[in-house]
Design a protein around this motif. Structure first.
Motif, PDB file in Angstrom:
ATOM      1  N   GLY A   2      -1.058  24.136  48.148  1.00 54.94           N
ATOM      2  CA  GLY A   2      -1.418  24.564  46.809  1.00 54.94           C
ATOM      3  C   GLY A   2      -2.252  25.814  46.778  1.00 54.94           C
ATOM      4  N   ARG A   6      -1.439  29.502  45.116  1.00 59.30           N
ATOM      5  CA  ARG A   6      -2.301  29.989  44.040  1.00 59.30           C
ATOM      6  C   ARG A   6      -3.007  31.282  44.407  1.00 59.30           C
ATOM      7  NH1 ARG A   6      -6.308  26.748  43.428  1.00 59.30           N
ATOM      8  NH2 ARG A   6      -5.794  25.022  44.832  1.00 59.30           N
ATOM      9  N   ARG A  11       1.715  28.704  40.848  1.00 57.74           N
ATOM     10  CA  ARG A  11       1.290  27.313  40.725  1.00 57.74           C
ATOM     11  C   ARG A  11       2.369  26.380  41.265  1.00 57.74           C
ATOM     12  NH1 ARG A  11      -3.313  26.093  38.327  1.00 57.74           N
ATOM     13  NH2 ARG A  11      -4.218  27.431  36.711  1.00 57.74           N
ATOM     14  N   GLU A  12       1.918  25.185  41.680  1.00 55.87           N
ATOM     15  CA  GLU A  12       2.841  24.130  42.075  1.00 55.87           C
ATOM     16  C   GLU A  12       2.760  22.994  41.063  1.00 55.87           C
ATOM     17  OE1 GLU A  12       2.014  22.928  46.056  1.00 55.87           O
ATOM     18  OE2 GLU A  12       2.758  24.800  46.929  1.00 55.87           O
ATOM     19  N   ASP A  15      -0.505  20.978  40.952  1.00 55.70           N
ATOM     20  CA  ASP A  15      -1.773  21.651  40.724  1.00 55.70           C
ATOM     21  C   ASP A  15      -2.389  21.168  39.419  1.00 55.70           C
ATOM     22  OD1 ASP A  15      -1.658  23.177  43.005  1.00 55.70           O
ATOM     23  OD2 ASP A  15      -0.676  24.878  42.034  1.00 55.70           O
ATOM     24  N   ARG A  16      -3.710  21.079  39.411  1.00 53.64           N
ATOM     25  CA  ARG A  16      -4.414  20.704  38.193  1.00 53.64           C
ATOM     26  C   ARG A  16      -4.591  21.929  37.299  1.00 53.64           C
ATOM     27  NH1 ARG A  16      -9.638  18.115  40.886  1.00 53.64           N
ATOM     28  NH2 ARG A  16      -9.453  20.174  41.861  1.00 53.64           N
ATOM     29  N   ASP A  19      -7.390  24.260  38.372  1.00 50.50           N
ATOM     30  CA  ASP A  19      -7.396  24.846  39.713  1.00 50.50           C
ATOM     31  C   ASP A  19      -7.398  26.374  39.597  1.00 50.50           C
ATOM     32  OD1 ASP A  19      -7.454  22.518  41.176  1.00 50.50           O
ATOM     33  OD2 ASP A  19      -5.275  22.376  41.379  1.00 50.50           O
TER      34      ASP A  19
END
Length: 298
Positions: A2, A6, A11-12, A15-16, A19
């Motif tokens: 991640g 980033r 983004r993945e 991901d929050r 993040d």
């Protein structure tokens, strides 16, 4: 993976939303280099706490690195707060000696610290990758993180584009009075956000003084042909005043423009002549020549 994605602005799915995410841009952007006396192991929670204690605007700051590399004495990660994001890449090895010398030699702090900087054993590279569009605010953001890192062994902060450096302790919140972020905003630009270099021309008793790296601030560099090294502080202050005027007003000086500096000093800007090879380069340089009051443009 991640944080790796980033770092490059991707983004993945897992991901929050909060993040950190870099927004890298093409072209020149502010960057600083931080020298450490010894190898480092930056524990993310400890650095995060230090960032949040640095200034109230950083109360929700975060510091993220790849754990495996951090255990090996290397850094790859992100730091940030609000709309600010910083990319970090660090190495358990010195920076190239030539690059360090160009930044340390012309800077204005004690010889002892300069010698310690030359003996540094590790370094971290910082690049601004957030959303703020102001180059000055971008540099202030980098300087705040560099000041935080002083608590973890940072010695000196370099600006390789500006050929200058500055003590990390002077950016630290340890002995700060007043608003620290405002102090960083009003720091003389040629001290860190660009550079100020004095040098001799062969067979010439006078001294040229010039700035480097002002293009990162969106400004031209300035140069002056002076009577000698004793005028260094005068021209350092004069160039800083010009930069501050342009940053605050949004105006930009060009060849042929005149300006009043202080109560009695006046100057005219010109482009470098062809025989002034030491002023030639890829970035714009304006030569500031002192003139009489009756010569200023009306």
């Amino acid at each position: 993976m991640g944080i790796h994605n980033r770092f490059f602005g991707k983004r993945e799915a897992d991901d929050r939303p909060d993040d950190l995410l870099a927004f890298p841009k093409k072209g020149d952007r502010p960057g600083l280099q931080v020298l450490f006396a010894d190898d480092f192991r930056l524990e993310p929670a400890a650095v995060t706490r230090a960032m949040r204690a640095y200034h109230p605007s950083m109360a929700r700051a975060r510091f993220e690195v790849m754990d495996d590399l951090n255990k090996e004495g290397k850094v790859f990660g992100l730091a940030g707060w609000g709309e600010h994001v910083i990319q970090l890449v660090g190495f358990d090895a010195p920076m190239p000696e030539e690059a360090v010398e160009k930044c340390v030699a012309p800077s204005h702090y004690g010889q002892k610290l300069k010698d310690e900087a030359r003996r540094h054993r590790a370094h971290i590279l910082l690049w601004y990758a957030g959303k703020d569009e102001s180059p000055l605010e971008q540099f202030v953001t980098l300087a705040a993180l560099a000041g935080t890192l002083e608590r973890f062994g940072a010695l000196v902060v370099l600006n390789e584009s500006g050929r200058t450096s500055f003590p990390a302790a002077a950016l630290s919140a340890a002995d700060a009075e007043g608003d620290l972020m405002e102090s960083l905003r009003t720091l003389p630009a040629p001290a860190l956000y660009c550079g100020f270099v004095k040098y001799n021309v062969p067979n010439d008793k006078r001294v040229w003084m010039r700035t480097y790296g002002a293009h990162i601030l969106g400004l031209p560099d300035f140069a002056a042909y002076t009577k000698g090294h004793h005028e260094g502080q005068h021209y350092f202050d004069m160039f800083d005043s010009i930069f501050r005027y342009m940053l605050d007003s949004g105006k930009r000086l060009a060849p042929g423009h005149t300006m009043q500096i202080g109560a009695e000093d006046y100057l005219r800007c010109r482009a470098p002549r062809k025989d002034e090879s030491w002023l030639q380069g890829d970035q714009e340089v304006l030569v500031a020549e002192m003139i009489r009051a009756d010569e200023i443009n009306r």
